[in-house]
Design an enzyme around this catalytic site. Structure first.
Site: not given
Length: 814
Positions: A505, A609, A676, A680
């Site tokens: 925002k 990660a 997903d 990868k």
């Protein structure tokens, strides 16, 4: 014995004059004190002269302001009992000035001779007042109008000193007048007694003249800065004062814009080998900078970095120049005849082109002069039309020890390249005292800061960080940066300064860095709404060196801005998989853009990660290993689900628990469908050298149709409970064979497939636990026992840590 000179800012008002008097009083070696006019007065006198010559009667009002300034100074500085005679003398001088202005007003003409006479009144008034203030402070002081001793020719505005007459006169006058002399700077007189001025830097020049004539120990130039700085502190906040400079270094820096001392003013002191000390009137305890002929062989190679902010570059080129004698002579002769000053010259060794820099206001005149001189050659095509480039700056790196330092130029231009600064022209003399180069004006501050960090504060590297996405990963990353800042500074001399933040925002920009304690409130209260185009525009407009953009979102809109960001020479670090798994052309284009703009594009956290998956794969490929097969469990969510799915728990219960723990997306089907994981393995396939698209990845889904097509998340869980027996049957059948279920992505022979498989105890994936990821690389070097990377592959802490590690890799590159 010393000569002290105080500039206009030092004698701006009564309070500052008191400070000057205290400095003089504390210095027992002071013999002559040279003063400029009160700050701004000389410019005001010139303005009033032009007003009078233009018949503008408002000049009288401006003159009254000057009168008030000087009379007020007397009233403040001189004891009331002694004021009357001093005020009368000042008033007499002002009356003399008024009569001159009246004459200019009547004749409506302002000659250079008259302007010189008017311009000198500022010094005459200020020095008389300073002398009286010294007397009031119990100093044996005497006012000296330098016109009595400084003899010049009649080149008004820039009069040349006759040293054969001036030097003996100064020595004789000082011998006859033992009191401390408070002498006017800037002015002299002809042999006929006509007032002249010494031009730009005239008061410094006066100090140098007196210093040389009297053969003093040192000439002190008192100004408003702590000596000579390594760079302009208004453009480089980390600039600091230099202990010493040689005369040549000071002249080089001054030529290229440094506010040191006007080069010609040093010549008398330089010829007599008299050191010049630059001191700060407002910080008199600071030792300042000594300018002399002494070179410190152990000093830094670079002494200073300066710049000229606005120049124009003219390029004369053509095949007709090659091997032709006299081209340069004609070119620069024509420019000289038009009194155009050339700032920098560079010529290609092929003799095909000559570039030179001038002031922008002289560029068109220079262009037309050259085209007139070479009219025939241009018509016949031997020379091209003269090219003029505007909005450029010159950066100069100066130091006497540069000639002894190998690799310095490489270091310099590497700093420019890594910050995306293109160079238009380069010049270096054979003395190797100075390397000068031309860049776009918009990059001036960035270049100065990059060079200053490289050569003066290279032990500490500051990276400017721009972050989009302050949710779970972004917030964790910011906390990690703040927590580790002391350690990184101490161990690695590294500072990450967060300049900008953006949520979905709001956006917040803080050029000096965010407030670590209030950044959340500051962002939420920002008046600027977030849109990616504005964020990129603001980021590129700041044009900061060593910039890194961090994308912690999963936004396609943010990913689409990567090309523009890389083209602005800003490195990118991101866990967002969208860009690296988009169409293959875009994937290659981003990598190429990063390479072409000398920046880094890192996305290690796209897979596993913080695990070193992509970097390990790159190392294998770069070192010549061949990838035979990649097998991997790449979803921390699915790893958790199948590691916890046993005979004691229903499949739907395990999925529900994973959602409660935050391991799944809000809709768990996003994880269970395997898209997903497909992204990868696609990224790994591309890194391994396979030009694959997303549709090339085969996904063998395990989710029953009724679950996949459920209208809502609640409906999905209801349908999942109905199919628990299906999953239990899959699990139990695998268990009978001593196997467990794993959702595995495999790349082999250029084909990628994702499927739910049962693996036995011999398989490296059998012992997987928790939400761990595991990646096995089978290569020509690891044919029988694959190279395995295993560890936690999900969660905000490890993902943020992976992003942080990539940021440090960028820092090491920069």
């Amino acid at each position: 014995m010393k000569v002290l000179k105080f500039g206009g800012s030092s004698v701006q008002n009564a309070e500052r004059i008191r400070n000057v008097v205290n400095i003089v009083k504390s210095d027992k070696e002071a013999r002559v004190v040279i003063c400029s006019a009160f700050g701004g007065i000389t410019d005001q006198l010139i303005k009033i002269s032009n007003m009078a010559a233009s018949s503008d009667e408002n000049y009288k009002r401006e003159l009254e302001k000057i009168e008030k300034i000087h009379l007020d100074a007397v009233r403040s500085l001189v004891d009331v009992k002694k004021q009357s005679s001093v005020l009368a003398q000042v008033k007499n001088t002002l009356n003399e000035l008024e009569e001159v202005f009246l004459g200019i007003f009547y004749v409506k003409e302002l000659s250079l001779r008259t302007l010189d006479y008017v311009s000198g009144f500022g010094e005459r008034l200020s020095c008389y007042i300073v002398a009286e203030a010294c007397k009031d402070a119990q100093l044996d002081a005497q006012y000296l109008d330098a016109r009595k001793v400084v003899r010049t020719n009649d080149r008004f505005g820039e009069a040349e000193v006759d040293f054969e007459i001036t030097n003996p006169q100064i020595r004789q006058y000082l011998a006859q007048n033992p009191a401390l002399q408070i002498a006017t700077g800037f002015i002299g007189s002809t042999i006929n007694g006509i007032s002249t001025t010494l031009g730009r830097g005239g008061s410094d020049y006066t100090a140098s003249i007196f210093a040389a004539a009297l053969e003093v120990d040192v000439a002190e130039i008192w100004t408003d800065v702590d000596g000579v700085m390594t760079a302009d502190p208004r453009k480089v906040k980390k600039a600091f004062s230099l202990d010493s400079l040689t005369y040549i270094e000071a002249m080089e820096m001054s030529h290229f814009g440094a506010k040191v001392i006007y080069p010609p003013t040093m010549l008398p002191a330089m010829r007599s080998n008299i050191p010049i000390s630059i001191r700060n009137t407002f910080n008199p305890s600071f030792k300042g900078t000594i300018i002399s002929n002494k070179i410190n062989p152990n000093g830094k190679a670079i002494k200073g970095i300066s710049s000229i902010s606005n120049i124009a570059l003219l390029r004369v080129q053509g095949g007709g120049m090659v091997g032709i004698v006299g081209i340069s002579s004609r070119l620069f002769g024509a420019i000289a005849r038009e009194n155009i000053n050339i700032i920098l010259i560079t010529q290609a060794s092929s003799e095909h082109s000559i570039c030179f820099a001038v002031k922008p206001e002289d560029a068109e005149k220079a262009k037309s002069t050259i085209e007139k001189e070479f009219n025939r050659e241009i018509k016949e095509g031997d020379l091209d039309k003269v090219i003029v480039e505007y909005n450029l700056s010159i950066i100069a790196v100066v130091g006497e020890n540069m000639r002894k330092t190998a690799g310095l130029a490489g270091k310099l231009f590497s700093a420019m390249g890594k910050n995306g600064i293109s160079i238009s022209a380069i010049a270096q003399g054979s003395s190797e005292l100075n390397i000068s180069f031309v860049i776009k004006k918009e990059n001036e501050s960035k270049a100065l800061n990059a060079l200053h960090q490289t050569f003066f504060v290279s032990d500490v590297k500051t990276l400017n960080v721009f972050i989009t996405g302050v949710g779970l990963i972004g917030n964790t990353l910011i906390n990690q940066i703040i927590k580790q800042k002391d350690y990184l500074l101490k161990e690695y001399n590294l500072i990450f300064k967060i300049i900008a933040l953006a949520s979905s925002k709001k956006r917040l920009f803080c050029p000096d860095g965010i407030n670590e304690n209030t950044w959340k409130e500051d962002l939420n209260n920002s008046e600027y709404n977030m849109d990616m185009d504005s964020f990129v525009q603001d980021m590129t407009a700041l044009n900061m060196l060593n910039s890194i953009f961090i994308d912690n979102t999963a936004s396609k809109i943010v990913a689409e801005a990567y090309e523009k960001i890389l083209a602005s020479s800003i490195s990118i670090v991101t866990p967002n998989k969208i860009a690296a798994s988009s169409n293959y052309e875009q994937y290659l284009r981003l990598k190429t853009n990063a390479k072409n703009h000398n920046v880094i594009y890192l996305y290690e956290t796209n897979v596993g990660a913080a695990l070193p998956v992509i970097s390990t794969l790159r190392d294998l490929v770069s070192s010549g290993d061949k990838i035979i097969k990649i097998e991997a469990v790449l979803s921390g969510t699915l790893s958790y689900i199948f590691n916890n799915f046993d005979e004691t728990k229903k499949f739907s219960q395990v999925v529900k628990k994973a959602k409660e723990l935050g391991f799944t997306e809000p809709d768990p089907r996003e994880d269970l469908r395997g898209a997903d994981v497909a992204r990868k393995i696609l990224i790994l396939a591309r890194e391994a050298g396979f030009p694959m698209e997303f549709n090339d990845v085969a996904i063998e889904g395990f989710l029953p149709k009724n679950c996949d097509e459920a209208h809502s998340v609640d409906d999905f869980f209801a349908e999942l409970e109905k199919t628990d027996q299906v999953f239990e049957q899959m699990r139990s059948e695998a268990a009978k064979e001593g196997k467990i279920l794993r959702f595995i992505a495999k790349l082999e022979n250029g084909k990628a497939i994702i499927s739910l498989q049962a693996v036995d105890q011999k398989h490296p994936f059998y012992s997987l636990s928790g939400s761990d990821n595991i990646i096995a690389f089978t290569t020509t070097r690891y044919p029988e026992r694959p190279l395995v990377v295993k560890g936690s592959g999900a969660g905000a802490e490890v993902t943020a840590a992976g992003v942080f590690a990539d940021m440090i890799r960028v820092a090491n590159y920069l």
